[in-house]
Design an enzyme around this catalytic site. Structure first.
Site, mmCIF file in Angstrom:
data_model
loop_
_atom_site.group_PDB
_atom_site.id
_atom_site.type_symbol
_atom_site.label_atom_id
_atom_site.label_comp_id
_atom_site.label_asym_id
_atom_site.label_seq_id
_atom_site.Cartn_x
_atom_site.Cartn_y
_atom_site.Cartn_z
ATOM 1 N NE ARG A 545 -3.629 0.299 2.694
ATOM 2 C CZ ARG A 545 -4.298 0.519 3.816
ATOM 3 N NH1 ARG A 545 -4.273 -0.376 4.793
ATOM 4 N NH2 ARG A 545 -4.997 1.624 3.983
ATOM 5 C CG HIS A 546 -1.234 4.689 -0.146
ATOM 6 N ND1 HIS A 546 -1.484 5.198 1.106
ATOM 7 C CD2 HIS A 546 -2.386 4.101 -0.556
ATOM 8 C CE1 HIS A 546 -2.748 4.956 1.430
ATOM 9 N NE2 HIS A 546 -3.315 4.282 0.441
ATOM 10 C CG ASN A 552 -4.615 6.103 4.927
ATOM 11 O OD1 ASN A 552 -3.597 5.853 4.309
ATOM 12 N ND2 ASN A 552 -5.803 5.700 4.493
ATOM 13 N NE ARG A 597 -5.032 6.716 -0.892
ATOM 14 C CZ ARG A 597 -6.091 7.093 -1.590
ATOM 15 N NH1 ARG A 597 -6.115 8.273 -2.179
ATOM 16 N NH2 ARG A 597 -7.134 6.277 -1.722
ATOM 17 C CD GLU A 618 -8.785 1.437 -2.134
ATOM 18 O OE1 GLU A 618 -8.824 0.545 -3.008
ATOM 19 O OE2 GLU A 618 -8.514 1.177 -0.952
ATOM 20 C CG HIS A 684 -5.089 2.715 -3.445
ATOM 21 N ND1 HIS A 684 -4.947 3.927 -2.841
ATOM 22 C CD2 HIS A 684 -4.673 2.883 -4.735
ATOM 23 C CE1 HIS A 684 -4.482 4.812 -3.713
ATOM 24 N NE2 HIS A 684 -4.309 4.196 -4.870
HETATM 25 O O1 LIG Z 1 -13.281 -1.853 1.598
HETATM 26 P P1 LIG Z 1 -12.797 -1.173 2.841
HETATM 27 O O2 LIG Z 1 -12.535 -2.096 3.980
HETATM 28 O O3 LIG Z 1 -13.675 -0.012 3.160
HETATM 29 O O4 LIG Z 1 -11.302 -0.663 2.427
HETATM 30 C C1 LIG Z 1 -11.119 0.208 1.333
HETATM 31 C C2 LIG Z 1 -10.760 1.569 1.893
HETATM 32 O O5 LIG Z 1 -9.403 1.554 2.294
HETATM 33 C C3 LIG Z 1 -8.822 2.875 2.162
HETATM 34 C C4 LIG Z 1 -8.392 3.369 3.519
HETATM 35 O O6 LIG Z 1 -9.464 3.463 4.406
HETATM 36 O O7 LIG Z 1 -7.797 2.650 1.231
HETATM 37 P P2 LIG Z 1 -6.340 3.342 0.970
HETATM 38 O O8 LIG Z 1 -6.027 4.269 2.094
HETATM 39 O O9 LIG Z 1 -5.372 2.179 0.920
HETATM 40 O O10 LIG Z 1 -6.412 4.023 -0.363
HETATM 41 C C5 LIG Z 1 -9.958 3.729 1.543
HETATM 42 O O11 LIG Z 1 -9.522 4.725 0.667
HETATM 43 C C6 LIG Z 1 -10.834 2.696 0.879
HETATM 44 O O12 LIG Z 1 -12.157 3.118 0.610
#
Ligand SMILES: O=P(O)(O)OC[C@H]1O[C@@](CO)(OP(=O)(O)O)[C@@H](O)[C@@H]1O
Ligand SMILES: Nc1ncnc2c1ncn2[C@@H]1O[C@H](COP(=O)(O)OP(=O)(O)O)[C@@H](O)[C@H]1O
Length: 732
Positions: A545-546, A552, A597, A618, A684
């Site tokens: 991941r980033h 976050n 990110r 993502e 992501h």
């Molecule tokens: O499906 P869930 O468990 O909500 O995880 C996805 C979520 O993880 C996140 C962090 O909460 O990803 P990321 O920071 O790795 O880009 C959100 O941007 C994304 O909606």
């Protein structure tokens, strides 16, 4: 000032050149012009002998991009053996039709990515008599993944400019000469083992498990002994995503024998891609035979017509499945081949891929039935064609396994992978009769002509197969297996009947071929496309991941914020890690999403090409983008509950579901399979869950819940024994 093209493009040892060639080497050529004096609205252009740069027509010259206040650049990719490019620089007014100014002196010649003379200054004499002087820089670097990026762009209509200014969506930066405090070389002392953390119990470690052991349990044999009833699992079927259809449409349908080569081979086509950087129109590789080509006229209408056409193909695919003859709703892939030719390996891999795509698929291994019914320690005699008891016993277990597969299909199973040698016509006739009116059949034959590979496979077999688990003497086992192999060879008949796919010498990812006969329809097409791109060249794939993002920190989902201080520290540590882990891997590449990110996390990594993939963005949280989970719960309780109930299928309003993400990641998986050099994927949480699930063979329903922690690298090692996983945690 830079002079001619960097020499490493065309030089180096033969071994090095071969290695780069094998890695699909292309030349990334960068033409730059610098002038510190402001030149009003005069834009530097390139024009020359090939159509892409206007065929010496100044009105069709190709504009350079402004890289900084004083620097202009035109970057493009050519194969090392590209046709000579004869060109000149030219200054054109940005807005008016006023005359343009061609540089003085003879035209310049680019051969094999190198200028044929020292890059002299570019001099322009304006109407006023004033002479403008530009410094010229030319650089050519060997790099493979541009082709990937370009071909990706060519058939995907979803790229968009980077949101990070000045970072082009394909870029390469060179390794620093000296290591700074956080520089790469400072980190080369890093002891990677120090960061290793245990892998989860469900990790991707297929190396230690013989693939046949993981196949379906023989229901007929087990229930006959009364020890177990056969568990019927819930059926999962995904309607194919139309936008993925045209990607391989050129190669699915073949009514007669045809030969396909992996995408790899297309790299040898002589083409030129221009990297326009941020927000500019792209040129794409043309499939025509012209040496330099452009597709500048690809207007919106043309582009938009692609998904519509693809939709029609997808509709046909669904019709294949739902409306066609009953037997067409189920597909049996019947493996054919001598022992130790990678049948079980291929069957397991195909099963994993089809399941990941959402097709209800099972792998039936006849060897498992044989071992259960007749014991694991049968000698080579059992496999003699002139041993009637042996032949009958083997046919019997094959028929039992086949009937089990058909029963499962009748309960809703979609694709059965039937894994046995099936190496003569008589056996295959028996199977065709059993399948009549019940399922469609495709034979998948694995052929290998390389004696060294066969020898290696045989040795692996003795180590892994339960047939030799009780044999303490390795050499005795080897001898027995070789006699068994000889017994099969005596009566082996290559497939010439029905629908078939033949994989011939497809181990290394180059030099082999796939032959198909009478293959049509959605799923068989996907299968061929997948097999064409797979190989056994060992290489690592690093998933991370980033670094922690500002969103976050605030607990907000989605968004496109920069990384926090902790995230920046991770980016530096990751750069050190990559520098060390891949220090001898010049052909490696770094893939990011198009979100800040990941791009910022990749930015301290030097010396490897970086590629942005929109497919790695993502999960799109639609109207919930930028909210916290708490806010969603409070303001949209129904949405919150629906997602909680079925996180895999739940689609955010105006956004995506996990299933959508999986579908859009399919080209990424194909590309990861196709690559022979290491790849670092910086993406992501949701996307990495989906990618990881493919390698670790996790069921779809688990995907949204797989843990992919921040600041941790998951290393997937691909190779001859399957997939292996290792994890490194760089920060707490
Ligand atoms: O499906 P869930 O468990 O909500 O995880 C996805 C979520 O993880 C996140 C962090 O909460 O990803 P990321 O920071 O790795 O880009 C959100 O941007 C994304 O909606
Ligand atoms: N297409 C292929 N051609 C040759 N060898 C392969 C191929 N695919 C995989 N292999 C190698 O063959 C080894 C033995 O494969 P296995 O699937 O057990 O053979 P089989 O089922 O044909 O007896 C695997 O560990 C793998 O390294």
């Amino acid at each position: 000032m830079g002079t001619g093209a960097s020499k490493d493009a065309g030089e180096g040892s033969k071994e090095e050149r071969d290695r780069l060639e094998q890695a699909g080497g292309q030349l990334y050529v960068s033409l730059k012009m610098e002038n510190c004096k402001l030149t009003g609205d005069l834009v530097p252009h390139v024009y020359g002998s090939v159509p892409l740069v206007g065929s010496w027509d100044p009105s069709k010259a190709l504009p350079m991009e402004r890289e900084s206040v004083s620097m202009w650049e035109l970057g493009f990719v050519v194969p090392p053996n590209h046709e000579t490019l004869d060109f000149k620089f030219l200054l054109k007014p940005k807005h008016s039709n006023a005359p343009c100014f061609v540089e003085e002196g003879p035209s310049r010649l680019l051969v094999g990515g190198a200028l044929q003379e020292d890059a002299r200054l570019a001099l322009f004499r304006l109407d006023s008599g004033e002479v403008l002087e530009y410094q010229v820089f030319v650089k050519a670097d060997r790099v493979s993944p541009f082709d990937l990026a370009a071909s990706w762009r060519a058939y995907q209509d979803n790229f968009r400019p980077s949101s990070v200014r000045w970072i082009p969506d394909v870029s390469i930066n060179s390794a620093p000469q000296t290591g700074g405090e956080n520089g790469c070389s400072a980190g080369l002392e890093l002891d990677l083992e120090h960061y290793v953390v245990p892998t989860p119990s469900t990790s991707a470690n297929s190396t230690h498990v013989y693939a046949a052991n993981l196949t379906e349990n023989p229901r007929s044999l087990i229930s006959a002994s009364g020890s177990s009833t056969y568990p019927v699992k819930e059926m999962e079927v995904i309607v194919p995503d139309p936008s993925k259809m045209f990607q391989s449409s050129g190669m699915v349908e073949s009514k007669s024998v045809g030969t396909f080569s992996p995408l790899q081979r297309q790299e040898n086509q002589r083409g030129l891609f221009v990297d326009r950087g941020v927000g500019s129109p792209r040129l794409v590789k043309s499939s025509s035979s012209s040496i330099f080509s452009t597709d500048l006229n690809l207007d919106h209408d043309t582009k938009n017509s692609m998904p519509a056409a693809a939709g029609a193909v997808a509709a046909a695919a669904i019709a294949d499945q739902m409306l066609g003859p009953k037997e067409d709703r189920h597909l049996a892939i019947i493996l054919v081949g001598l022992p130790a030719r990678g049948k079980t390996f291929t069957a397991a891999k195909l099963t994993r891929y089809l399941r990941w795509l959402g097709h209800n698929t099972k792998h039936f291994n006849v060897g498992k039935y044989r071992r259960l019914k007749h014991g694991a320690n049968q000698s080579a005699d059992f496999f003699r064609a002139d041993n009637p008891e042996g032949v009958e016993a083997r046919n019997e277990v094959a028929a039992l396994a086949f009937e089990d597969m058909i029963s499962w299909m009748q309960e809703g199973g979609q694709v059965g992978i039937f894994d046995a040698t099936n190496s003569n016509k008589k056996r295959r006739n028996m199977l065709m009769k059993l399948a009549e009116g019940r399922c469609k059949i495709i034979f998948l034959e694995t052929i290998c002509n390389d004696v060294n590979i066969i020898e290696r496979n045989i040795r692996l077999k003795i180590q892994q197969s339960p047939d030799y688990a009780e044999e303490p003497d390795f050499e005795a086992g080897l001898q027995d297996f070789k006699t068994r192999l000889a017994n099969y060879e005596k009566v082996y008949e290559t497939v010439k009947e029905g629908s078939y796919i033949k994989m011939i010498d497809m181990v290394s990812g180059h030099g082999g071929q796939i032959q198909v006969n009478n293959i049509g329809g959605y799923l068989p097409g996907r299968i061929v496309f997948f097999l064409v791109n797979t190989h056994l060249t060992p290489r690592p794939i690093l998933l991370t991941r980033h670094g922690e993002s500002q969103d976050n920190v605030r607990g907000r989902i989605g968004g496109d914020t920069a990384i926090s201080e902790a995230g920046q520290l991770y980016a530096k540590k990751l750069a050190n890690f990559v520098g060390k882990r891949l220090k001898s891997e010049r052909a490696a590449s770094i893939w990011t999403s198009t979100l800040q990110r990941t791009i910022l996390t990749a930015s301290p990594i030097v010396g490897f090409p970086k590629i942005q993939w929109r497919a790695l963005d993502e999960i799109n949280a639609g109207v919930c983008d930028g909210m916290t989970y708490e806010e969603i719960k409070k303001n949209m309780p129904e949405e919150y509950e629906s997602r909680k109930k079925d996180k895999l299928r739940y689609r955010y309003p105006r956004g995506e579901s996990y299933l959508d993400v999986i579908q859009r990641l399919e080209p990424v998986i194909i590309e990861l399979e196709r690559q022979r050099a290491p790849v670092v994927v910086i993406s992501h949480q949701a996307v990495l869950r989906a990618l990881y699930a493919y390698f670790a063979d996790r069921p779809l329903k688990e995907i949204p819940h797989i843990e992919v922690p921040l600041h941790t690298i998951i290393e997937i090692q691909m190779g001859v024994t399957g997939v292996q996983e290792k994890r490194y945690k760089l920060m707490d």
